[in-house]
Design a protein around this motif. Sequence first.
Motif, short mmCIF file in Angstrom:
data_model
loop_
_atom_site.label_atom_id
_atom_site.label_comp_id
_atom_site.label_asym_id
_atom_site.label_seq_id
_atom_site.Cartn_x
_atom_site.Cartn_y
_atom_site.Cartn_z
N SER A 41 0.84 -1.20 0.00
CA SER A 41 0.00 0.00 0.00
C SER A 41 0.87 1.25 0.00
O SER A 41 1.94 1.28 0.62
CB SER A 41 -0.89 0.01 1.23
OG SER A 41 -1.55 1.26 1.37
N ARG A 42 0.42 2.29 -0.68
CA ARG A 42 1.14 3.57 -0.65
C ARG A 42 0.85 4.33 0.64
O ARG A 42 1.50 5.34 0.92
CB ARG A 42 0.74 4.42 -1.85
CG ARG A 42 1.25 3.86 -3.19
CD ARG A 42 0.88 4.80 -4.33
NE ARG A 42 1.25 4.28 -5.63
CZ ARG A 42 2.40 4.54 -6.26
NH1 ARG A 42 3.30 5.31 -5.67
NH2 ARG A 42 2.63 4.05 -7.46
N GLU A 90 2.26 9.47 -8.42
CA GLU A 90 3.33 10.37 -7.98
C GLU A 90 2.96 11.84 -8.15
O GLU A 90 3.62 12.72 -7.59
CB GLU A 90 4.63 10.07 -8.73
CG GLU A 90 4.55 10.23 -10.23
CD GLU A 90 4.11 8.98 -10.96
OE1 GLU A 90 4.33 8.92 -12.19
OE2 GLU A 90 3.56 8.06 -10.32
N LEU A 95 1.26 12.62 -2.01
CA LEU A 95 2.55 11.96 -2.18
C LEU A 95 3.63 12.93 -2.65
O LEU A 95 4.79 12.84 -2.25
CB LEU A 95 2.43 10.81 -3.18
CG LEU A 95 1.64 9.58 -2.72
CD1 LEU A 95 1.47 8.60 -3.87
CD2 LEU A 95 2.32 8.89 -1.54
N ARG A 100 10.04 10.74 0.59
CA ARG A 100 10.04 9.31 0.88
C ARG A 100 11.43 8.72 0.64
O ARG A 100 11.85 8.53 -0.50
CB ARG A 100 8.96 8.59 0.06
CG ARG A 100 7.55 8.89 0.56
CD ARG A 100 6.56 7.81 0.23
NE ARG A 100 5.34 7.96 1.03
CZ ARG A 100 4.32 7.10 1.01
NH1 ARG A 100 4.37 6.03 0.24
NH2 ARG A 100 3.26 7.29 1.77
N GLY A 107 4.20 0.76 -2.10
CA GLY A 107 3.12 0.91 -3.07
C GLY A 107 3.55 0.68 -4.50
O GLY A 107 2.72 0.57 -5.39
N ILE A 108 4.86 0.59 -4.72
CA ILE A 108 5.38 0.43 -6.08
C ILE A 108 5.74 -1.03 -6.35
O ILE A 108 5.42 -1.59 -7.40
CB ILE A 108 6.61 1.34 -6.29
CG1 ILE A 108 6.20 2.81 -6.16
CG2 ILE A 108 7.26 1.07 -7.66
CD1 ILE A 108 7.36 3.78 -6.14
#
Length: 514
Positions: A41-42, A90, A95, A100, A107-108
């Motif tokens: 998850s982001r 993005e 975000l 980060r 999430g990626i």
Amino acid sequence: MIIYIPCDSASLAVGADEVALAIQAEADRRGVAIELRRNSSRGLFWLEPLVEVITPAGRIAFGPVAEEDVASLFDSNWTASHPLHLGHPEDMPYLQKQERLTFARMGITRPLSLVDYEAHEGFAGLRQALQLAPTEVVQQVLDSGLRGRGGAAFPAGIKWKTVAAAQAAQKYVVCNADEGDSGTYSDRMTMEGDPFMLIEGMAIAAIATGATQGYIYIRSEYPHAVATMRSAIELATAAGFLGERILGSAHGFHLHVRMAAGAYVCGEETAMLESLEGKRGIVRAKPPLPALSGLFGKPTVINNVITLASVPIILARGAAHYRDFGVGRSRGTLPIQLAGNIKHGGLIEKAFGITLRELMFDFGGGSASGRPIKAVQVGGPLGAYVPESQWDIPLDYEAYAAVGAVVGHGGIVVHDDTADMARLARYAMEFCAIESCGKCTPCRIGSTRGVEVIDRISNGENRPQQVKLLRDLCDTMVHGSLCAMGGMTPFPVLSALNHYPEDFGLAAPTQLAA
């Protein structure tokens, strides 16, 4: 067509598995070839399940997606015409405004894909550590300014240096993943979403200190994290990142997962060690320090998940890169967890120095109820309640300590103007009474007496005298408790009493005098 759907606990709780099944079924019905990938998850939890699709225009997000939305998503051919279209993740302000570092892959990538992990700088830090002398690895951590992200904020490099210098046939690295603070989930997200990052950080710690055995102590309420970490350890060992000879080097490190005992006090490092040894989780007296006499009496590095997970990027990019983020003695970034009565709750990784007001309104969008925000508890159930007059203080360890608050593990729980601060103060004392290990009198007895005194204040029984008694009791707990369980319980109590006297039936500030 490649479609990503998160597989972490937060996403599963709101139907991610059901959405995945619905997408596969709809694709089969239409004869569309898809590849479903379960990513992490982001941390934008109000948008979960967040579904992302690889398109000619790049990776495009849709959310929150429910089972009944699936057919219309296929009808729209996963384009901007669909009302759930969010564009490139993005580019989303939530975000875009973050820094980060530790959560760069979140999430990626797919949590258990070594290919994904290595494609995004994974194990670069470990490979760099193997090129350095152990003392140089320790120095990198010292120079980075990394401090313990579990709440104590003790410089990580000093712990490592102490263990490295200790003479012993056996040393350990222990990760305290007993994440029990209210409103916190960054440890869980790391273990479920980017487990190799934690493994890499622990392997670097082992190389730096001469440890050959490691344990991850994971809270019993995290079954998905336990399963993911165990699988990741097996994969990392098979690939040579753990085991007798890490990547063919002379360094060996074996890693194990242990499920916690379900006690909040086991978040304290010595109580955790007792539990790891198969005993009841009771706080140990210090000295000796765990760095010299820790697990089974041997020198032990003990750090929490985020501390260890921050190490790979420090080794990969250099101490200066990490140190350049932050303010004062609070260097690097902190994964802040926004929860409670907040419209957009989620994970926010920012350099130290951001304010609560920015977090709650620029990121969180204000309260979920739409009512005014009254109080914010920072640092878990033993953290102080921060009033609006202090919402513009930079989030850093020293600035918060100066006003009697703590940054802790970065958990932030928001309350609107309907919150009864006297009841919340009572809850803090009650929580301590329930969770105390019982070893020291100030915590064991003080918390029980605290509940009784707050009840008398709330009932209007000789309030001035009872307020003085409560303050005296809190002073005893702060200065007499063996660990932070009893030592910090007064923080939420006193902050509620000082900043919200009306909730205790104290109309005039003069009634608050000690």
